[in-house]
Motif scaffolding. Structure first.
Motif, PDB file in Angstrom:
ATOM      1  N   LYS A 206       0.890  -1.433  -0.071  1.00 38.34           N
ATOM      2  CA  LYS A 206       0.165  -0.119   0.087  1.00 38.34           C
ATOM      3  C   LYS A 206       1.015   1.251  -0.106  1.00 38.34           C
ATOM      4  CE  LYS A 206      -4.109   1.680   2.651  1.00 38.34           C
ATOM      5  NZ  LYS A 206      -4.791   1.568   3.929  1.00 38.34           N
ATOM      6  N   LYS A 207       0.318   2.215  -0.936  1.00 36.94           N
ATOM      7  CA  LYS A 207       1.090   3.566  -0.552  1.00 36.94           C
ATOM      8  C   LYS A 207       0.571   4.296   0.370  1.00 36.94           C
ATOM      9  CE  LYS A 207       1.607   4.201  -5.598  1.00 36.94           C
ATOM     10  NZ  LYS A 207       1.595   5.010  -6.775  1.00 36.94           N
ATOM     11  N   PRO A 208       1.396   4.913   1.112  1.00 39.47           N
ATOM     12  CA  PRO A 208       1.217   5.804   2.481  1.00 39.47           C
ATOM     13  C   PRO A 208       0.669   7.077   2.171  1.00 39.47           C
ATOM     14  CG  PRO A 208       3.455   6.084   2.151  1.00 39.47           C
ATOM     15  CD  PRO A 208       2.884   5.106   1.105  1.00 39.47           C
ATOM     16  N   ARG A 209      -0.102   7.747   2.885  1.00 40.84           N
ATOM     17  CA  ARG A 209      -0.854   9.068   2.793  1.00 40.84           C
ATOM     18  C   ARG A 209       0.581   9.954   2.777  1.00 40.84           C
ATOM     19  NH1 ARG A 209      -4.084  10.291   7.630  1.00 40.84           N
ATOM     20  NH2 ARG A 209      -5.753   9.176   6.511  1.00 40.84           N
ATOM     21  N   HIS A 210       0.523  10.885   1.875  1.00 42.12           N
ATOM     22  CA  HIS A 210       1.682  11.907   1.549  1.00 42.12           C
ATOM     23  C   HIS A 210       1.417  13.284   1.645  1.00 42.12           C
ATOM     24  CE1 HIS A 210       5.641  10.613  -0.145  1.00 42.12           C
ATOM     25  NE2 HIS A 210       5.229   9.756  -0.323  1.00 42.12           N
ATOM     26  N   THR A 211       2.317  14.033   2.140  1.00 40.65           N
ATOM     27  CA  THR A 211       2.125  15.469   2.268  1.00 40.65           C
ATOM     28  C   THR A 211       2.669  16.136   0.997  1.00 40.65           C
ATOM     29  OG1 THR A 211       4.236  15.707   3.275  1.00 40.65           O
ATOM     30  CG2 THR A 211       2.312  15.613   4.671  1.00 40.65           C
ATOM     31  N   LEU A 212       3.514  15.361   0.419  1.00 37.52           N
ATOM     32  CA  LEU A 212       3.834  16.154  -1.023  1.00 37.52           C
ATOM     33  C   LEU A 212       3.134  16.409  -2.146  1.00 37.52           C
ATOM     34  CD1 LEU A 212       7.306  13.973  -1.716  1.00 37.52           C
ATOM     35  CD2 LEU A 212       6.915  15.789  -0.311  1.00 37.52           C
ATOM     36  N   ASN A 213       3.213  17.493  -2.624  1.00 39.82           N
ATOM     37  CA  ASN A 213       1.997  17.996  -3.949  1.00 39.82           C
ATOM     38  C   ASN A 213       2.628  19.163  -4.732  1.00 39.82           C
ATOM     39  OD1 ASN A 213      -0.217  20.369  -2.574  1.00 39.82           O
ATOM     40  ND2 ASN A 213       1.254  19.313  -1.357  1.00 39.82           N
ATOM     41  N   PRO A 214       3.291  18.746  -5.714  1.00 42.85           N
ATOM     42  CA  PRO A 214       3.600  19.970  -6.662  1.00 42.85           C
ATOM     43  C   PRO A 214       2.561  20.527  -7.489  1.00 42.85           C
ATOM     44  CG  PRO A 214       4.321  17.999  -7.771  1.00 42.85           C
ATOM     45  CD  PRO A 214       3.729  17.626  -6.387  1.00 42.85           C
ATOM     46  N   ALA A 215       2.648  21.939  -7.606  1.00 40.89           N
ATOM     47  CA  ALA A 215       1.479  22.628  -8.040  1.00 40.89           C
ATOM     48  C   ALA A 215       1.573  23.396  -9.302  1.00 40.89           C
ATOM     49  CB  ALA A 215       0.794  23.644  -7.125  1.00 40.89           C
ATOM     50  N   MET A 216       0.923  23.574 -10.286  1.00 42.64           N
ATOM     51  CA  MET A 216       1.065  24.093 -11.387  1.00 42.64           C
ATOM     52  C   MET A 216      -0.425  24.945 -11.947  1.00 42.64           C
ATOM     53  SD  MET A 216       2.480  22.868 -15.157  1.00 42.64           S
ATOM     54  CE  MET A 216       4.252  22.304 -14.287  1.00 42.64           C
ATOM     55  N   ALA A 217      -0.441  25.968 -12.396  1.00 44.77           N
ATOM     56  CA  ALA A 217      -1.414  26.785 -12.988  1.00 44.77           C
ATOM     57  C   ALA A 217      -1.526  27.035 -14.438  1.00 44.77           C
ATOM     58  CB  ALA A 217      -1.940  27.878 -12.142  1.00 44.77           C
ATOM     59  N   LEU A 218      -2.458  27.006 -15.404  1.00 45.57           N
ATOM     60  CA  LEU A 218      -2.706  27.057 -16.648  1.00 45.57           C
ATOM     61  C   LEU A 218      -3.672  28.154 -16.843  1.00 45.57           C
ATOM     62  CD1 LEU A 218      -2.454  23.387 -18.533  1.00 45.57           C
ATOM     63  CD2 LEU A 218      -0.435  25.196 -17.606  1.00 45.57           C
ATOM     64  N   TYR A 219      -3.205  29.386 -17.050  1.00 42.77           N
ATOM     65  CA  TYR A 219      -4.405  30.563 -17.234  1.00 42.77           C
ATOM     66  C   TYR A 219      -5.127  30.357 -18.807  1.00 42.77           C
ATOM     67  CZ  TYR A 219      -1.718  33.072 -13.805  1.00 42.77           C
ATOM     68  OH  TYR A 219      -0.949  33.411 -12.787  1.00 42.77           O
ATOM     69  N   ASP A 220      -6.215  30.912 -18.841  1.00 40.75           N
ATOM     70  CA  ASP A 220      -7.106  30.564 -19.940  1.00 40.75           C
ATOM     71  C   ASP A 220      -6.540  31.485 -20.992  1.00 40.75           C
ATOM     72  OD1 ASP A 220      -9.041  29.367 -18.582  1.00 40.75           O
ATOM     73  OD2 ASP A 220     -10.399  30.859 -18.376  1.00 40.75           O
ATOM     74  N   ASN A 221      -5.524  32.502 -20.838  1.00 43.80           N
ATOM     75  CA  ASN A 221      -4.946  33.336 -21.834  1.00 43.80           C
ATOM     76  C   ASN A 221      -3.532  32.747 -22.283  1.00 43.80           C
ATOM     77  OD1 ASN A 221      -3.350  33.739 -19.838  1.00 43.80           O
ATOM     78  ND2 ASN A 221      -3.667  36.109 -19.645  1.00 43.80           N
ATOM     79  N   GLY A 222      -3.254  31.445 -21.758  1.00 50.31           N
ATOM     80  CA  GLY A 222      -1.860  30.764 -22.174  1.00 50.31           C
ATOM     81  C   GLY A 222      -0.808  30.958 -21.237  1.00 50.31           C
ATOM     82  N   GLN A 223      -1.100  31.949 -19.955  1.00 51.67           N
ATOM     83  CA  GLN A 223       0.022  31.871 -19.079  1.00 51.67           C
ATOM     84  C   GLN A 223       0.271  30.530 -18.301  1.00 51.67           C
ATOM     85  OE1 GLN A 223      -0.869  35.830 -17.332  1.00 51.67           O
ATOM     86  NE2 GLN A 223       0.096  36.929 -18.816  1.00 51.67           N
ATOM     87  N   ARG A 224       1.282  30.653 -17.594  1.00 53.14           N
ATOM     88  CA  ARG A 224       1.573  29.381 -16.738  1.00 53.14           C
ATOM     89  C   ARG A 224       2.395  29.770 -15.520  1.00 53.14           C
ATOM     90  NH1 ARG A 224       4.805  25.131 -20.443  1.00 53.14           N
ATOM     91  NH2 ARG A 224       5.832  27.159 -20.714  1.00 53.14           N
ATOM     92  N   LEU A 225       2.111  29.109 -14.389  1.00 54.30           N
ATOM     93  CA  LEU A 225       2.697  29.036 -13.266  1.00 54.30           C
ATOM     94  C   LEU A 225       3.024  27.736 -12.536  1.00 54.30           C
ATOM     95  CD1 LEU A 225       3.554  31.145 -10.834  1.00 54.30           C
ATOM     96  CD2 LEU A 225       1.320  30.716 -10.015  1.00 54.30           C
ATOM     97  N   SER A 226       4.245  27.721 -12.340  1.00 53.24           N
ATOM     98  CA  SER A 226       4.757  26.441 -11.602  1.00 53.24           C
ATOM     99  C   SER A 226       5.222  26.781 -10.032  1.00 53.24           C
ATOM    100  CB  SER A 226       5.835  25.681 -12.415  1.00 53.24           C
ATOM    101  OG  SER A 226       6.630  24.823 -11.356  1.00 53.24           O
ATOM    102  N   TYR A 227       4.785  26.300  -9.192  1.00 51.85           N
ATOM    103  CA  TYR A 227       5.046  26.752  -7.676  1.00 51.85           C
ATOM    104  C   TYR A 227       4.843  25.582  -6.858  1.00 51.85           C
ATOM    105  CZ  TYR A 227      -0.169  26.700  -7.198  1.00 51.85           C
ATOM    106  OH  TYR A 227      -1.318  26.371  -7.166  1.00 51.85           O
TER     107      TYR A 227
END
Length: 527
Positions: free
Chosen positions: A399-420
């Motif tokens: 089994k996989k353990p519950r994880h705190t890790l979570n990389p994030a990303m946002a894709l804007y409707d106008n094509g801009q992008r954010l990796s955070y």
């Protein structure tokens, strides 16, 4: 809309951000040689395991989001290790060990994640020896010990549970590493040399694998040779939620990505009411409580999560949670908290490939067990399992353990992008929401959004308290108002490492910006 860009119309700027400058340097070195963002991230992931060994190692896990212009969603990779198949030794235990061999319950998935990321990148062409050369250079040539590393060494030693292998490497002759010391790890350098020559799969099925298995067996870990050989990373469908003008992405279970997205969605539904810094802080804190209240009953291995997990990002659930937030009164706290040490890094290459990456061993130095003659510690991610029968996060074979890790990303409707993203255990969703709201909705620059005073509800790395902590500079501005609304909080020094090491890359299509956290030893650079 995302998916409409032409790569030759985009800026060819490259960018990298990491919580240690040596990792940024390695990533940029690969990008400047024409490597992809994925290749640069592998190089940096190797380096940061050398220079920030208390926060991560190749004996841990990782998760990826990789976006290529023209794609509707990022590629998501889950490189989370599974529990051993033979757990009979734990059947009558009432508590899981946090250090030592008995804490080495789960596989180390990060190297499998590196391999999967490279396999999934059609433009990746650099030799592995090139990607791992910077890590080899630092491991064999030595690093300068940071305050963060020295503090973590001392913390593990003060617990009184440090295995002899840990003491030999990090406190030789009973002298713990101190800030400014030069620390060399030739065994880790040799491990990377072997992987460069034989391929990353050698970690699981070659000479490195043999050393790992011998060490795990000697320390009393339940992980078998077959458990180790069968470690794999999975390409998964990322979670997403649509906000005003953009879509946000994160990793599915077992990560807490669902909670990061829930918090943002609640804030989006109430943000028009915000008129002050205290309003924003209160809203994000209360949205965090609304989301975290469900964590014990919805978040676990993806094969055991209940139907409520699959409904967690539905409009009905999100609106209900947002509606329950009282802007004049704080909800009672605490709920059960989780620790976690992590590194988050971001990259953008000249063709526009964008990466959000996170890598961890859970607590500082994980199990603290160093793999003999290999130079790295094994994770203790398995301690996030429950020993209660019937719990959705119950420790069970494979089994996989519950994880705190979570990389994030946002894709804007106008094509801009954010990796955070950020390190910081359960502080990750909170810091992500704070960074995002300041930059996207409040008009702060990327650097301001990260550097300004923050708060933490619950625990993060190196901390044991479940309370609300506010950095002094922000507390001076909003502390009195939060007290009036019923928050019980305490002040901590400004620019405090317990708030995590955040970072971000923003790609407008015509210009790229990057930032790292002044709470770290990091660097962000755009070329």
């Amino acid at each position: 809309m995302p998916g409409t860009w032409e790569s030759d119309a985009m800026t060819q700027q490259i960018a990298f951000t990491a919580p240690h400058w040596a990792a940024t340097e390695a990533g940029l070195e690969i990008l400047q040689r024409g490597g992809t963002a994925t290749e640069a991230m592998v190089a940096a992931a190797a380096v940061i395991s050398v220079v920030y060994p208390h926060m991560n190692s190749i004996g841990g896990d990782s998760f990826w989001l990789v976006h290529t212009p023209g794609d509707e969603a990022p590629l998501a990779i889950d490189a989370c290790g599974r529990a051993a198949t033979n757990l009979s030794a734990y059947s009558k235990k009432t508590q899981l060990k946090s250090r030592g061999g008995e804490a080495c319950i789960t596989q180390a998935g990060t190297i499998a994640g590196w391999q999967t990321a490279l396999d999934q990148d059609p433009r990746a062409s650099l030799e592995l020896s090139v990607l791992l050369e910077p890590a080899i250079r630092w491991a064999e040539g030595g690093i300068i010990v940071t305050q963060s590393l020295a503090d973590a060494v001392r913390k593990v030693l003060d617990e009184g549970q440090a295995p002899e292998s840990f003491r030999e490497l990090y406190a030789p002759d009973d002298k713990p590493l101190a800030p400014g010391d030069k620390f060399m790890n030739p065994a880790l350098g040799a491990t990377f040399r072997t992987l460069a020559e034989n391929g990353l799969r050698d970690f699981y099925q070659g000479s490195v694998a043999q050393r790992i298995q011998q060490a795990l067996k000697a320390m009393g870990s339940p992980l078998s040779e077959q458990d180790h050989r069968q470690t794999q990373a999975d390409v998964v469908t990322p979670l997403s939620v649509s906000l005003t003008g953009l879509r946000c992405f994160n990793l599915p279970a077992p990560t807490q990505g669902v909670h990061s997205l829930q918090i943002l969605a609640q804030v989006d539904r109430r943000r028009s009411e915000m008129t002050s810094k205290a309003d924003w802080a209160h809203l994000i804190i209360e949205a965090t409580k609304q989301s975290f209240a469900d964590r014990p009953v919805i978040l676990a291995d993806p094969h055991t999560v209940p139907s409520a997990y699959h409904d967690a990002l539905s409009d009905a659930v999100l609106q209900s949670k947002a509606d329950r937030i009282d802007m004049e009164r704080a909800r009672e706290w605490p709920f059960p908290s989780e620790l976690g040490d992590t590194v988050w890094m971001g990259a953008r290459d000249a063709s526009g490939q964008l990466v959000s990456f996170i890598q961890s061993i859970y607590w500082e130095f994980g199990s603290a067990n160093v793999i003999e003659d290999a130079g790295f510690v094994w994770n203790n991610r398995g301690i996030s399992f429950s020993l209660d029968a019937g719990d959705i996060n119950e420790l069970l074979p494979g089994k996989k353990p519950r994880h705190t890790l979570n990389p994030a990303m946002a894709l804007y409707d106008n094509g801009q992008r954010l990796s955070y993203g950020t390190m910081g255990g359960e502080g990750q969703p909170q810091t992500q929401a704070t960074l995002f709201s300041r930059f996207v909705w409040q008009g702060a620059s990327l650097s301001q959004a990260i550097a300004e005073g923050r708060w933490l509800l619950g625990r993060t790395w190196g901390d044991v308290d479940d309370d609300l902590k506010i950095e002094a500079d922000l507390a001076d501005e909003i502390g009195e108002e939060l007290t009036r609304r019923g928050h019980r909080w305490r002040q901590v020094p400004a620019c405090n490492e317990m708030m995590g090491h955040a970072g971000a890359i923003f790609d407008s299509g015509s210009e790229v910006s990057a930032a790292t956290d002044p709470r770290s030893d990091g660097r962000a650079e755009v070329v």
